[in-house]
Write an enzyme that holds these catalytic residues in place. Structure first.
Site, PDB file in Angstrom:
ATOM      1  N   ASP A  10       0.853  -1.190   0.000  1.00  0.00           N
ATOM      2  CA  ASP A  10       0.000   0.000   0.000  1.00  0.00           C
ATOM      3  C   ASP A  10       0.893   1.246   0.000  1.00  0.00           C
ATOM      4  O   ASP A  10       1.899   1.306   0.701  1.00  0.00           O
ATOM      5  CB  ASP A  10      -0.903  -0.007   1.235  1.00  0.00           C
ATOM      6  CG  ASP A  10      -2.041   0.991   1.130  1.00  0.00           C
ATOM      7  OD1 ASP A  10      -3.203   0.560   1.061  1.00  0.00           O
ATOM      8  OD2 ASP A  10      -1.761   2.213   1.119  1.00  0.00           O
ATOM      9  N   ILE A  11       0.505   2.248  -0.777  1.00  0.00           N
ATOM     10  CA  ILE A  11       1.302   3.475  -0.895  1.00  0.00           C
ATOM     11  C   ILE A  11       1.310   4.278   0.409  1.00  0.00           C
ATOM     12  O   ILE A  11       2.233   5.062   0.652  1.00  0.00           O
ATOM     13  CB  ILE A  11       0.766   4.332  -2.082  1.00  0.00           C
ATOM     14  CG1 ILE A  11       1.826   5.294  -2.581  1.00  0.00           C
ATOM     15  CG2 ILE A  11      -0.509   5.059  -1.712  1.00  0.00           C
ATOM     16  CD1 ILE A  11       1.469   5.953  -3.906  1.00  0.00           C
ATOM     17  N   ASN A  61     -12.867  -3.159   2.531  1.00  0.00           N
ATOM     18  CA  ASN A  61     -13.706  -1.977   2.724  1.00  0.00           C
ATOM     19  C   ASN A  61     -14.681  -1.863   1.553  1.00  0.00           C
ATOM     20  O   ASN A  61     -14.290  -2.012   0.401  1.00  0.00           O
ATOM     21  CB  ASN A  61     -12.837  -0.716   2.806  1.00  0.00           C
ATOM     22  CG  ASN A  61     -11.945  -0.712   4.037  1.00  0.00           C
ATOM     23  OD1 ASN A  61     -12.328  -1.234   5.079  1.00  0.00           O
ATOM     24  ND2 ASN A  61     -10.762  -0.141   3.920  1.00  0.00           N
ATOM     25  N   HIS A 101      -7.035  -5.758   1.931  1.00  0.00           N
ATOM     26  CA  HIS A 101      -5.897  -5.271   2.707  1.00  0.00           C
ATOM     27  C   HIS A 101      -5.348  -6.428   3.539  1.00  0.00           C
ATOM     28  O   HIS A 101      -6.111  -7.166   4.175  1.00  0.00           O
ATOM     29  CB  HIS A 101      -6.334  -4.174   3.689  1.00  0.00           C
ATOM     30  CG  HIS A 101      -6.839  -2.925   3.055  1.00  0.00           C
ATOM     31  ND1 HIS A 101      -6.068  -1.792   2.892  1.00  0.00           N
ATOM     32  CD2 HIS A 101      -8.069  -2.611   2.558  1.00  0.00           C
ATOM     33  CE1 HIS A 101      -6.787  -0.836   2.332  1.00  0.00           C
ATOM     34  NE2 HIS A 101      -8.007  -1.303   2.115  1.00  0.00           N
ATOM     35  N   HIS A 125     -10.304  -4.889  -3.487  1.00  0.00           N
ATOM     36  CA  HIS A 125      -8.974  -5.150  -2.933  1.00  0.00           C
ATOM     37  C   HIS A 125      -9.101  -5.650  -1.508  1.00  0.00           C
ATOM     38  O   HIS A 125     -10.013  -5.290  -0.775  1.00  0.00           O
ATOM     39  CB  HIS A 125      -8.091  -3.898  -2.990  1.00  0.00           C
ATOM     40  CG  HIS A 125      -8.716  -2.677  -2.395  1.00  0.00           C
ATOM     41  ND1 HIS A 125      -9.628  -1.900  -3.090  1.00  0.00           N
ATOM     42  CD2 HIS A 125      -8.584  -2.096  -1.178  1.00  0.00           C
ATOM     43  CE1 HIS A 125     -10.022  -0.900  -2.320  1.00  0.00           C
ATOM     44  NE2 HIS A 125      -9.416  -0.996  -1.156  1.00  0.00           N
ATOM     45  N   GLY A 185     -15.482   2.750   4.139  1.00  0.00           N
ATOM     46  CA  GLY A 185     -14.222   3.459   3.960  1.00  0.00           C
ATOM     47  C   GLY A 185     -13.529   3.157   2.644  1.00  0.00           C
ATOM     48  O   GLY A 185     -12.320   3.359   2.501  1.00  0.00           O
ATOM     49  N   GLN A 186     -14.304   2.683   1.656  1.00  0.00           N
ATOM     50  CA  GLN A 186     -13.681   2.362   0.365  1.00  0.00           C
ATOM     51  C   GLN A 186     -13.370   3.641  -0.404  1.00  0.00           C
ATOM     52  O   GLN A 186     -14.246   4.498  -0.583  1.00  0.00           O
ATOM     53  CB  GLN A 186     -14.616   1.477  -0.473  1.00  0.00           C
ATOM     54  CG  GLN A 186     -13.971   1.028  -1.781  1.00  0.00           C
ATOM     55  CD  GLN A 186     -14.837   0.069  -2.593  1.00  0.00           C
ATOM     56  OE1 GLN A 186     -16.017  -0.125  -2.311  1.00  0.00           O
ATOM     57  NE2 GLN A 186     -14.234  -0.521  -3.612  1.00  0.00           N
TER      58      GLN A 186
HETATM   59  P1  5GP Z   1      -9.638   1.598   0.520  1.00  0.00           P
HETATM   60  O1  5GP Z   1      -9.667   2.849   1.354  1.00  0.00           O
HETATM   61  O2  5GP Z   1     -10.354   1.796  -0.797  1.00  0.00           O
HETATM   62  O3  5GP Z   1     -10.056   0.363   1.241  1.00  0.00           O
HETATM   63  O4  5GP Z   1      -8.116   1.336   0.209  1.00  0.00           O
HETATM   64  C1  5GP Z   1      -7.422   1.908  -0.854  1.00  0.00           C
HETATM   65  C2  5GP Z   1      -5.971   1.810  -0.518  1.00  0.00           C
HETATM   66  O5  5GP Z   1      -5.237   2.010  -1.710  1.00  0.00           O
HETATM   67  C3  5GP Z   1      -5.494   2.860   0.485  1.00  0.00           C
HETATM   68  O6  5GP Z   1      -4.943   2.198   1.616  1.00  0.00           O
HETATM   69  C4  5GP Z   1      -4.460   3.659  -0.296  1.00  0.00           C
HETATM   70  O7  5GP Z   1      -3.353   4.027   0.496  1.00  0.00           O
HETATM   71  C5  5GP Z   1      -4.071   2.712  -1.410  1.00  0.00           C
HETATM   72  N1  5GP Z   1      -3.674   3.341  -2.654  1.00  0.00           N
HETATM   73  C6  5GP Z   1      -4.326   4.317  -3.325  1.00  0.00           C
HETATM   74  N2  5GP Z   1      -3.682   4.617  -4.462  1.00  0.00           N
HETATM   75  C7  5GP Z   1      -2.610   3.785  -4.521  1.00  0.00           C
HETATM   76  C8  5GP Z   1      -1.573   3.618  -5.483  1.00  0.00           C
HETATM   77  O8  5GP Z   1      -1.506   4.283  -6.525  1.00  0.00           O
HETATM   78  N3  5GP Z   1      -0.641   2.660  -5.212  1.00  0.00           N
HETATM   79  C9  5GP Z   1      -0.689   1.896  -4.085  1.00  0.00           C
HETATM   80  N4  5GP Z   1       0.275   1.007  -3.909  1.00  0.00           N
HETATM   81  N5  5GP Z   1      -1.664   2.030  -3.164  1.00  0.00           N
HETATM   82  C10 5GP Z   1      -2.609   2.974  -3.389  1.00  0.00           C
END
Ligand code: 5GP
Ligand code: ZN
Length: 115
Positions: free
Chosen positions: A31-32, A88, A103, A101, A94-95
């Site tokens: 994750d970034i 999420n 986590h 995806h 919190g998506q």
């Molecule tokens: P969500 O909040 O949708 O469950 O999780 C999305 C996740 O994607 C977040 O934890 C965010 O840090 C990660 N993320 C968003 N953009 C990128 C990206 O371009 N590269 C990577 N490696 N992670 C990303």
């Protein structure tokens, strides 16, 4: 492949990725913005917006994901102490990225309930 989907671009390597695990159907990468010492994202290469959009056609893919999570956790050194897997979904979940995806978080103790 959906245009403007960041995870589709990662899946098809339009955006370079440092994959921890990859096969024909799925890819896992850091994750970034990590929320734990180890924070991986596991995605299907197929664009599915979220778990609500998965259908019975995706059953084999979802089975593959669930049975590969422990392998990825072992590769990442999380099998001994444990880890958390989170999906999420939509706003209340919190998506923020609308490509399914999983986590995989570890390397520290996780509190419960989540915030
Ligand atoms: P969500 O909040 O949708 O469950 O999780 C999305 C996740 O994607 C977040 O934890 C965010 O840090 C990660 N993320 C968003 N953009 C990128 C990206 O371009 N590269 C990577 N490696 N992670 C990303
Ligand atoms: Zn996508």
């Amino acid at each position: 492949m959906q245009q403007d989907c960041i995870f589709c671009k990662i899946a098809n390597k339009t955006i370079p990725v440092n994959a921890v695990y990859e096969d024909e159907q799925i890819i896992a990468f850091p994750d970034i913005n990590p929320a734990a010492p180890v924070h991986l994202l596991l995605i299907p290469k197929k664009h599915i917006a979220n778990i609500l959009e998965a259908s019975s056609e995706d059953a084999a893919l979802l089975e593959h994901i669930m049975t590969t999570i422990p392998k990825i956790a072992a590769i990442a050194g999380l099998a001994e102490d444990g880890f958390r897997t989170v999906i999420n979904t939509k706003d209340n979940g919190g998506q923020t990225v609308y490509h399914l995806h999983f986590h995989i978080l570890g390397g520290r103790f996780m509190t419960w309930p989540p915030g």
